[in-house]
Design a protein around this motif. Structure first.
Motif, PDB file in Angstrom:
ATOM      1  N   ALA A 169      15.819  60.683  59.918  1.00 20.60           N
ATOM      2  CA  ALA A 169      15.638  59.262  59.612  1.00 20.60           C
ATOM      3  C   ALA A 169      16.781  58.414  60.149  1.00 20.60           C
ATOM      4  CB  ALA A 169      15.493  59.082  58.106  1.00 20.60           C
ATOM      5  N   GLU A 170      17.995  58.987  60.168  1.00 19.07           N
ATOM      6  CA  GLU A 170      19.164  58.178  60.544  1.00 19.07           C
ATOM      7  C   GLU A 170      19.207  57.801  62.016  1.00 19.07           C
ATOM      8  OE1 GLU A 170      20.543  62.538  60.141  1.00 19.07           O
ATOM      9  OE2 GLU A 170      19.268  61.117  59.043  1.00 19.07           O
ATOM     10  N   ARG A 190       6.364  50.843  58.202  1.00 20.06           N
ATOM     11  CA  ARG A 190       7.565  51.672  58.021  1.00 20.06           C
ATOM     12  C   ARG A 190       7.354  52.988  58.773  1.00 20.06           C
ATOM     13  NH1 ARG A 190       6.661  55.898  54.722  1.00 20.06           N
ATOM     14  NH2 ARG A 190       4.814  55.844  53.367  1.00 20.06           N
ATOM     15  N   TRP A 191       8.440  53.731  58.930  1.00 23.93           N
ATOM     16  CA  TRP A 191       8.330  55.052  59.543  1.00 23.93           C
ATOM     17  C   TRP A 191       7.716  56.047  58.550  1.00 23.93           C
ATOM     18  CZ3 TRP A 191       8.900  55.012  64.520  1.00 23.93           C
ATOM     19  CH2 TRP A 191       9.809  54.147  65.134  1.00 23.93           C
ATOM     20  N   LEU A 199       7.834  62.694  60.331  1.00 22.74           N
ATOM     21  CA  LEU A 199       8.932  62.774  61.298  1.00 22.74           C
ATOM     22  C   LEU A 199       9.950  63.843  60.896  1.00 22.74           C
ATOM     23  CD1 LEU A 199       9.331  58.957  61.994  1.00 22.74           C
ATOM     24  CD2 LEU A 199       8.182  60.669  63.403  1.00 22.74           C
ATOM     25  N   ASP A 200      10.212  63.987  59.602  1.00 22.15           N
ATOM     26  CA  ASP A 200      11.109  65.052  59.143  1.00 22.15           C
ATOM     27  C   ASP A 200      10.543  66.416  59.518  1.00 22.15           C
ATOM     28  OD1 ASP A 200      12.870  63.247  58.078  1.00 22.15           O
ATOM     29  OD2 ASP A 200      12.165  63.465  56.009  1.00 22.15           O
ATOM     30  N   HIS A 230       8.302  59.037  57.265  1.00 23.66           N
ATOM     31  CA  HIS A 230       9.422  59.978  57.330  1.00 23.66           C
ATOM     32  C   HIS A 230       9.018  61.407  57.000  1.00 23.66           C
ATOM     33  CE1 HIS A 230      12.575  57.217  58.395  1.00 23.66           C
ATOM     34  NE2 HIS A 230      12.288  56.412  57.393  1.00 23.66           N
ATOM     35  N   ASP A 231       7.975  61.605  56.178  1.00 20.99           N
ATOM     36  CA  ASP A 231       7.565  62.978  55.896  1.00 20.99           C
ATOM     37  C   ASP A 231       7.070  63.668  57.163  1.00 20.99           C
ATOM     38  OD1 ASP A 231       5.426  61.209  55.987  1.00 20.99           O
ATOM     39  OD2 ASP A 231       4.250  62.281  54.474  1.00 20.99           O
TER      40      ASP A 231
END
Length: 481
Positions: A195-196, A182-183, A188-189, A185-186
């Motif tokens: 995320a979108e 999975r990505w 990448l944010d 997201h923490d």
């Protein structure tokens, strides 16, 4: 009588191949691609990918009955990325696999993502990886409706006619967590990647959808044909070579040397020169790319007939155990089996003529190949399985024999190990490789003893401060074992 389509979307061309279950190529075609380079920037027009892919598949399928086609898979260059809109149209040029415009963003990427990159075994990202380039594309904000797309995502979206997931292999350099699939997201944010804009992720070999009517009309691929998630070009070549079992390795020697293998467990490399993709079955595909290879031949022996040099070397010198050895760096700096930005080519001894100069280059490349396996063994990777040689260097029977002698074990040559074949194998499914991948020959060692010049070469790399002593000592241990 089923047929699968493999598509290799490269830098200079796109190649399509239709292959049956016995490995017979029923049709193949390629089309050229163009690039624009400007300093550290390297771009391509994504629309050209689609146009030339469609032309190549139409030609390749010209004599293939539509009713026999069971699936299609696409591979692409690793780390190539762009932004597309919700309809799949390109919003930006594609930033290619070797584009380094985002070099000033790498430190931030590696600081924020350090924990994840270390957990994944490769320690740090490089300037040409996709995540720094994605940050560069998003430097002025996120265009409305924009989606991040790898090279294969862009054409798969056109084939299916709707949003598609990306594969873990192409997503590796964009920062996907290959362990959790999975990505992160923490991370990448924190870097400013919403995320979108990211596609879903799936393993290579997963069904993404089916060829839509519009794509069928322009590509000649029948409507409803399953579209299978592909992989990067390097992993596709490994699949085409049939290096699919733990302990087996594909050694690709062309302009430079690339090794890719299979392990059950994830390899962690403290030097960060080995990184692993995820295989369709969940195992791991570790590998590394050296900066040495056959590219030195054109530079150091310009205009020479290499086939003639190979015949002369075989007749005059055999294994050339007492001849000089060249460290054949194509460009300054080494990437694998050690990292040394200041590494430069050198020759141990003085070649008397072009034949000896030729042998010295070939032997140095074989020594680096052996050192790669020694280093992989040090990291805990199994290296006791089949070694499959592919790439342009396999055209030289002399070089094939030399590599078997240096490795001290048989090496396998395939009839066809193109990335496009690997994608046809992936589309056909995990049980297909045994019949679709054909062996041309197995080269056994001649018995020539090259241990002493190999260890002298290893010692020189260590003396110059490039090869860590731990790696040099392990190479010595394996050589005298």
């Amino acid at each position: 009588m089923s047929v699968w389509i493999g598509i290799d979307l490269g830098t200079q061309s796109v190649r399509a191949m239709a292959v049956d279950g016995g490995g017979q190529v029923l049709g193949a075609a390629s089309r050229a691609l163009t690039s624009h380079r400007d300093g550290p920037c390297h771009e391509q027009d994504p629309e050209q990918w689609w146009r030339e892919l469609a032309a190549a598949t139409r030609e390749a399928l010209r004599d293939v009955p539509a009713g026999r086609i069971e699936g299609v898979a696409v591979d692409a260059t690793s780390g190539t990325i762009l932004l597309a809109d919700g309809d799949g149209a390109a919003l930006t040029p594609a930033l290619m696999y070797d584009d380094r415009r985002a070099a000033d963003l790498v430190e931030r990427v590696n600081t924020v993502g350090a924990g994840v990159w270390q957990r994944l075994g490769y320690q740090r990202m490089q300037a040409n990886w996709a995540l720094p380039k994605l940050l560069w594309l998003l430097r002025d904000g996120v265009p409305g409706g924009a989606r991040a797309a790898h090279q294969s995502d862009f054409v798969n979206r056109r084939l299916v006619g709707a949003e598609v997931a990306t594969d873990l292999s192409n997503a590796l350099k964009t920062g996907v967590d290959l362990i959790d699939e999975r990505w992160p997201h923490d991370v990448l944010d924190a870097l400013g990647v919403p995320a979108e804009i990211l596609p879903d992720v799936v393993r290579p070999g997963t069904r993404l959808g089916a060829v839509c009517a519009a794509a069928a009309e322009v590509t000649g691929i029948p409507e409803g044909t399953p579209v299978i998630a592909g992989t990067t070009d390097g992993c596709a070549a490994q699949l085409g070579a049939g290096a699919l079992r733990p302990g087996s390795w594909n050694s690709v020697l062309g302009t430079t040397l690339v090794l890719k293998g299979v392990t059950r467990e994830l390899i962690h490399d403290p030097l960060g020169v080995v990184y692993s993709h995820r295989a369709p079955d969940g195992s791991w595909l570790p590998g590394g790319a050296s900066s040495t290879g056959a590219g030195v031949l054109a530079r150091d022996l310009p205009g020479r007939d290499l086939d003639a040099l190979s015949r002369q070397a075989s007749a005059q010198h055999g294994s050339g155990a007492s001849l000089p050895t060249t460290y054949p760096l194509v460009s300054r700096g080494e990437r694998f089996p050690f990292a040394a930005a200041d590494a430069e080519g050198f020759t141990l001894g003085e070649p008397a003529d072009d034949v000896e100069r030729y042998v010295a280059i070939l032997r140095g490349a074989a020594f680096i190949e052996r050192l790669c396996f020694d280093y992989l063994d040090l990291l805990g990777a199994r290296v006791d399985g089949e070694i499959i040689l592919t790439g342009g260097a396999t055209r030289s029977a002399y070089w094939n024999q030399l590599r078997a002698d240096v490795l001290g074990r048989p090496v396998t040559l395939r009839e066809n190990a193109e990335p496009a074949l690997g994608m046809a194998v992936l589309a056909a499914g995990p049980s297909a490789a045994g019949a679709m991948v054909r062996t041309r020959a197995v080269v056994d060692p001649s018995g020539a003893d090259l241990r002493e010049p190999y260890l002298r070469f290893v010692g020189e790399l260590e003396r110059r401060g490039w090869l860590p002593s731990s790696a040099a000592d392990h190479a010595r241990e394996r050589t005298v074992r």
